[in-house]
Design a protein around this motif. Structure first.
Motif, PDB file in Angstrom:
ATOM      1  N   ALA A 155      24.019 -30.099  12.697  1.00 10.06           N
ATOM      2  CA  ALA A 155      23.549 -31.169  13.398  1.00 10.06           C
ATOM      3  C   ALA A 155      22.225 -31.595  12.784  1.00 10.06           C
ATOM      4  O   ALA A 155      21.996 -32.545  12.312  1.00 10.06           O
ATOM      5  N   LYS A 156      21.652 -30.326  12.361  1.00 11.14           N
ATOM      6  CA  LYS A 156      20.024 -30.523  11.807  1.00 11.14           C
ATOM      7  C   LYS A 156      20.414 -31.114  10.371  1.00 11.14           C
ATOM      8  O   LYS A 156      19.642 -31.618  10.012  1.00 11.14           O
ATOM      9  N   ILE A 165      20.924 -35.202  12.725  1.00 11.06           N
ATOM     10  CA  ILE A 165      21.314 -35.847  14.063  1.00 11.06           C
ATOM     11  C   ILE A 165      19.993 -35.347  14.866  1.00 11.06           C
ATOM     12  O   ILE A 165      19.510 -34.353  14.940  1.00 11.06           O
ATOM     13  N   LYS A 166      19.523 -36.337  15.794  1.00 11.08           N
ATOM     14  CA  LYS A 166      18.171 -36.119  16.366  1.00 11.08           C
ATOM     15  C   LYS A 166      18.405 -36.631  17.911  1.00 11.08           C
ATOM     16  O   LYS A 166      17.757 -36.767  18.676  1.00 11.08           O
ATOM     17  N   GLY A 167      19.884 -36.545  18.353  1.00  7.78           N
ATOM     18  CA  GLY A 167      20.090 -37.094  19.610  1.00  7.78           C
ATOM     19  C   GLY A 167      20.877 -35.759  20.255  1.00  7.78           C
ATOM     20  O   GLY A 167      20.531 -34.663  20.093  1.00  7.78           O
ATOM     21  N   MET A 168      21.854 -36.084  20.882  1.00  3.01           N
ATOM     22  CA  MET A 168      22.805 -35.571  21.873  1.00  3.01           C
ATOM     23  C   MET A 168      23.497 -34.536  20.673  1.00  3.01           C
ATOM     24  O   MET A 168      24.284 -34.949  19.957  1.00  3.01           O
ATOM     25  N   VAL A 169      23.544 -32.992  21.014  1.00  3.18           N
ATOM     26  CA  VAL A 169      24.321 -32.186  20.437  1.00  3.18           C
ATOM     27  C   VAL A 169      24.763 -31.331  21.548  1.00  3.18           C
ATOM     28  O   VAL A 169      24.216 -30.814  22.609  1.00  3.18           O
ATOM     29  N   THR A 170      26.232 -30.950  21.457  1.00  2.45           N
ATOM     30  CA  THR A 170      26.621 -29.881  22.396  1.00  2.45           C
ATOM     31  C   THR A 170      27.965 -29.259  21.918  1.00  2.45           C
ATOM     32  O   THR A 170      28.360 -29.730  20.842  1.00  2.45           O
ATOM     33  N   THR A 217      26.617 -25.563  15.745  1.00  5.53           N
ATOM     34  CA  THR A 217      26.498 -27.039  16.017  1.00  5.53           C
ATOM     35  C   THR A 217      25.151 -27.451  15.806  1.00  5.53           C
ATOM     36  O   THR A 217      24.867 -28.456  15.231  1.00  5.53           O
ATOM     37  N   ASP A 218      24.299 -26.654  16.173  1.00  9.55           N
ATOM     38  CA  ASP A 218      22.726 -26.736  15.804  1.00  9.55           C
ATOM     39  C   ASP A 218      22.536 -26.860  14.443  1.00  9.55           C
ATOM     40  O   ASP A 218      21.736 -27.724  14.057  1.00  9.55           O
TER      41      ASP A 218
END
Lengths: 312, 397
Positions: free
Chosen positions: B143-144, B148-153, B139-140
């Motif tokens: 996302a990067k 994405i600079k917000g919520m990730v989970t 996910t990380d």
């Protein structure tokens, strides 16, 4: 609607009565007698992380006098490592033959939350987050949303991770554990509710976690919270002898004297912010002068979380 | 005032194809992705699985990423990029955007290769593989890559993982905490899961037969699927095509057994009833159910009992798509949510390819052929997993 923290259940490498327990260089949980919590058949089948997680959860429910929660939410950064490693090793050494299914069955990340549900015969909402240092934060956010959205009244939420020989070795080699870190583990569970119990001292005001973000942005967010809530204590995820640069920057920017470190007590692990959450509750209980506590946690200088608790 | 949550983007890679259109085309031609094991290095060559034909090198070339990454990252990235293709470049900075992924075994494909050396040698050299092990890594990384600079989970609730990711994104947009949520999940085929399910004796050596009296087990699959969710207002502002609305979701626990559903199907029943209640719809409003339908004796029996108890004598069109895609574990909820969105948008009913003989004492009769031009307004999608984790979603026109 407010979200109250009505109880804590915790199994950690230290307790009020004991010194920290360090075994083979690892801060290792001081475990209770489990026979009061599981039948002997279950006890033989489940691994240590499921034991510490489920037992902490049961303690939190008991302390809140909640018999049946409306939701069970667990955060675990690395999940059930002992069973994963066991099944993987057998799979290789036995060349994929004559394998015992039990370690596989309990290797899934949701084994802890599902064991809690099984013990309680609880059919309610049940979820597990596994995202590094956001695992507990995600679980906490989910709990907060369920209560705010009136989907649940009492939510059992916690963070749990275990350290095993394989992960200690491998995390050290790849630098997840730095030379200055002490490896740790623990299980911290809480009952969050929309009503305040008589022993409740704190409410959860705010939780935010963001990825791929510079510390400067986080400091701005923390300053906004500081002005809104006049924060008088901050808990950061460092060992007091080795304070992370981000923690130093945040402490310097907020100029809060009351700074608390906790990694010397529970060690380094993915869901140690759950330990910090318990620490914040204890602080609000024992020091009535403290009204608003900020918890800051980070991973790899890019993933940050801010949790705010207030006395109530 | 709660936001209406709409689906505006779909991304999918599975044994049926490398994108949404290829996967739908395979269904239309009744070409299943299930075959004997070819790519995965295992002794269990007798088993049938739904493998993505591409090697890691081929996937890395498609993705434009390093071949050193885990297969899960490559699959996740390819499906995510397809899902976000219509978003403007500035989406993650101009809108409150979260990336919510799901997986059961993360980068286990790398870990199990590392452990082959590590069991004999504590200093095994390919130690970097371990960086791919945990669920959050995938996910990380993605996302990067997509900014994405917000919520990730990451959610990991066994086979219902990505259904819960869809529900979380929906809840947060509904409550106006997010504008956009990219939600879904991934799992690559691994020796770890193949042997795990094999020890439970629930794998079919032939193509699985969900909902069929002769069924003996499931076929594992692999894949990734992501959906872009946003509030209706943001979708209009960004001029996005709307596939459907997410109107219902519910998560319940069967609380019966670690790996089997109860005979009275309490968890599945609660999940479906809860999703209906959330949506405000009646059971007979549902036009099509994409069932969990793994092909195991236990799952299909319990799911059918739950459906019959809720829908009574008005059982909607239904099918399990797993005889085409295999069971993609943590990805399956999102894979089937993509099919559900297409069912509404394009009027498709997906076939339950291998069905012949109805289950004894049950009235469930799945659709056998690919149908287009159906009037489908409301679709239910079920995902049930180990640990009693049961989730149902409802999508509407």
């Amino acid at each position: 609607m407010a979200v109250y923290i009505n109880s804590i259940g915790q199994i950690a490498p230290n307790s009020l009565a004991n010194e920290e327990q360090i075994i083979a260089g690892k801060l290792t949980c001081i475990e209770p007698d489990y026979s009061a919590f599981f039948d002997s058949r279950t006890l033989r089948r489940i691994s240590r992380i499921i034991k510490i997680g489920t037992t902490s959860a049961m303690m939190a429910l008991k302390n809140a006098t909640v018999e049946m929660p409306d939701a069970i939410i667990v955060g675990t950064g690395f999940g059930c490592q002992e069973d994963t490693s066991l099944f993987l090793r057998k799979l290789i050494t036995n060349k994929e033959e004559t394998l015992n299914p039990t370690p596989f069955i309990f290797s899934t990340h949701n084994s802890i939350a599902s064991q809690i549900a099984l013990q309680l015969k609880c059919h309610a909402y049940n979820s597990t987050y596994s995202h590094r240092n956001f695992s507990f934060e995600s679980a906490l956010l989910d709990a907060y949303l369920l209560i705010k959205d009136d989907d649940a009244q009492h939510v059992l939420v916690g963070g749990v991770d275990e350290i095993i020989d394989d992960s200690f070795d491998l995390f050290t080699r790849i630098g997840y554990l730095k030379p200055t870190d002490i490896a740790g583990e623990g299980a911290s569970f809480f009952v969050l509710s929309d009503v305040k119990s008589k022993d409740c001292v704190a409410e959860l005001k705010s939780i935010e976690f963001v990825a791929n973000t510079e510390i400067a942005t986080i400091i701005d967010k923390a300053k906004t919270l500081y002005h809104e809530y006049s924060i008088d204590a901050i808990i950061v995820g460092s060992h007091p002898d080795h304070v992370h640069q981000n923690d130093q920057d945040l402490i310097a920017a907020l100029k809060i004297e009351n700074t608390i470190f906790y990694k010397q007590l529970c060690g380094e692990y993915a869901t140690s912010s759950a330990y910090a959450f318990a620490t914040a509750n204890t602080l609000l209980k024992e020091n009535k002068a403290v009204k608003n506590v900020l918890i800051y946690n980070q991973y790899a200088n890019s993933n940050h979380s801010l949790i705010l608790l207030s006395a109530c | 005032m709660q936001n209406k949550v709409v689906v505006t983007g779909l991304g999918l890679i599975s044994a049926l194809g490398n994108n949404v259109n290829e996967c739908v085309a395979a269904f239309e031609k009744h070409q299943s992705g299930v075959d004997k094991i070819k790519r995965l290095k295992t002794n269990h060559v007798e088993l049938s699985v739904a493998e993505i034909k591409s090697t890691n090198a081929e996937l890395a070339a498609i993705a434009g990423l390093s071949v050193e990454l885990s297969r899960s990252i490559l699959l996740s990235y390819i499906a995510t990029k397809e899902a976000i293709a219509t978003l403007p470049a500035n989406f993650s900075t101009d809108f409150r955007t979260a990336y919510i992924s799901a997986t059961t075994v993360g980068g286990m494909d790398k870990t199990e290769v590392f452990f082959e050396n590590y069991v004999d040698d504590n200093n095994a050299s390919n130690i970097e593989f371990i960086r791919h092990h945990d669920c959050g890594k995938i996910t990380d990384f993605v996302a990067k890559e997509i900014g994405i600079k917000g919520m990730v989970t990451t959610i990991s609730t066994a086979c219902s993982s990505s259904a819960n990711a869809i529900a979380l994104g929906t809840r947060m947009i509904k409550q106006n905490l997010l504008d956009i949520a990219i939600v879904g999940g991934v799992d690559a085929l691994t020796k770890f899961t193949l042997n795990g399910f094999n020890t439970l004796q629930i794998l079919d050596t032939e193509q699985c037969r969900p909902l069929d009296e002769s069924r003996v087990g499931l076929n594992l699959g692999e894949g990734a699927a992501y959906l872009v969710l946003m509030s209706e207002n943001v979708a209009k502002q960004l001029n996005q095509e709307i596939f459907c609305n997410v109107v219902g979701y519910h998560n319940a626990n069967d609380s019966f057994h670690q790996t089997a559903l109860s005979d009275d199907a309490k968890g599945p029943t609660l999940a479906m009833q809860g999703a209906l209640k959330k949506s405000g719809l009646q059971a007979n409003d549902i036009d099509y159910i994409n069932m969990h339908g793994t092909g195991t004796r236990n799952n299909d029996n319990a799911e059918a009992i739950a459906i019959q108890s809720i829908f009574k004598d008005k059982i909607p069109k239904l099918s399990s798509t797993k005889s085409f895609t295999g069971h993609t574990l943590g990805a399956s909820g999102a894979v089937e949510a993509v099919f559900s969105a297409l069912a509404i948008k394009q009027g498709i009913v997906f076939p339950n390819y291998s069905f012949e003989q109805p289950m004894e004492n049950l009235t469930i009769l799945p659709e056998k052929i690919f149908l287009r031009h159906q009037d489908i307004n409301h679709v239910m999608s079920n995902s049930f997993g180990f640990g009693g984790n049961c989730s149902s979603l409802i999508f509407s026109k």
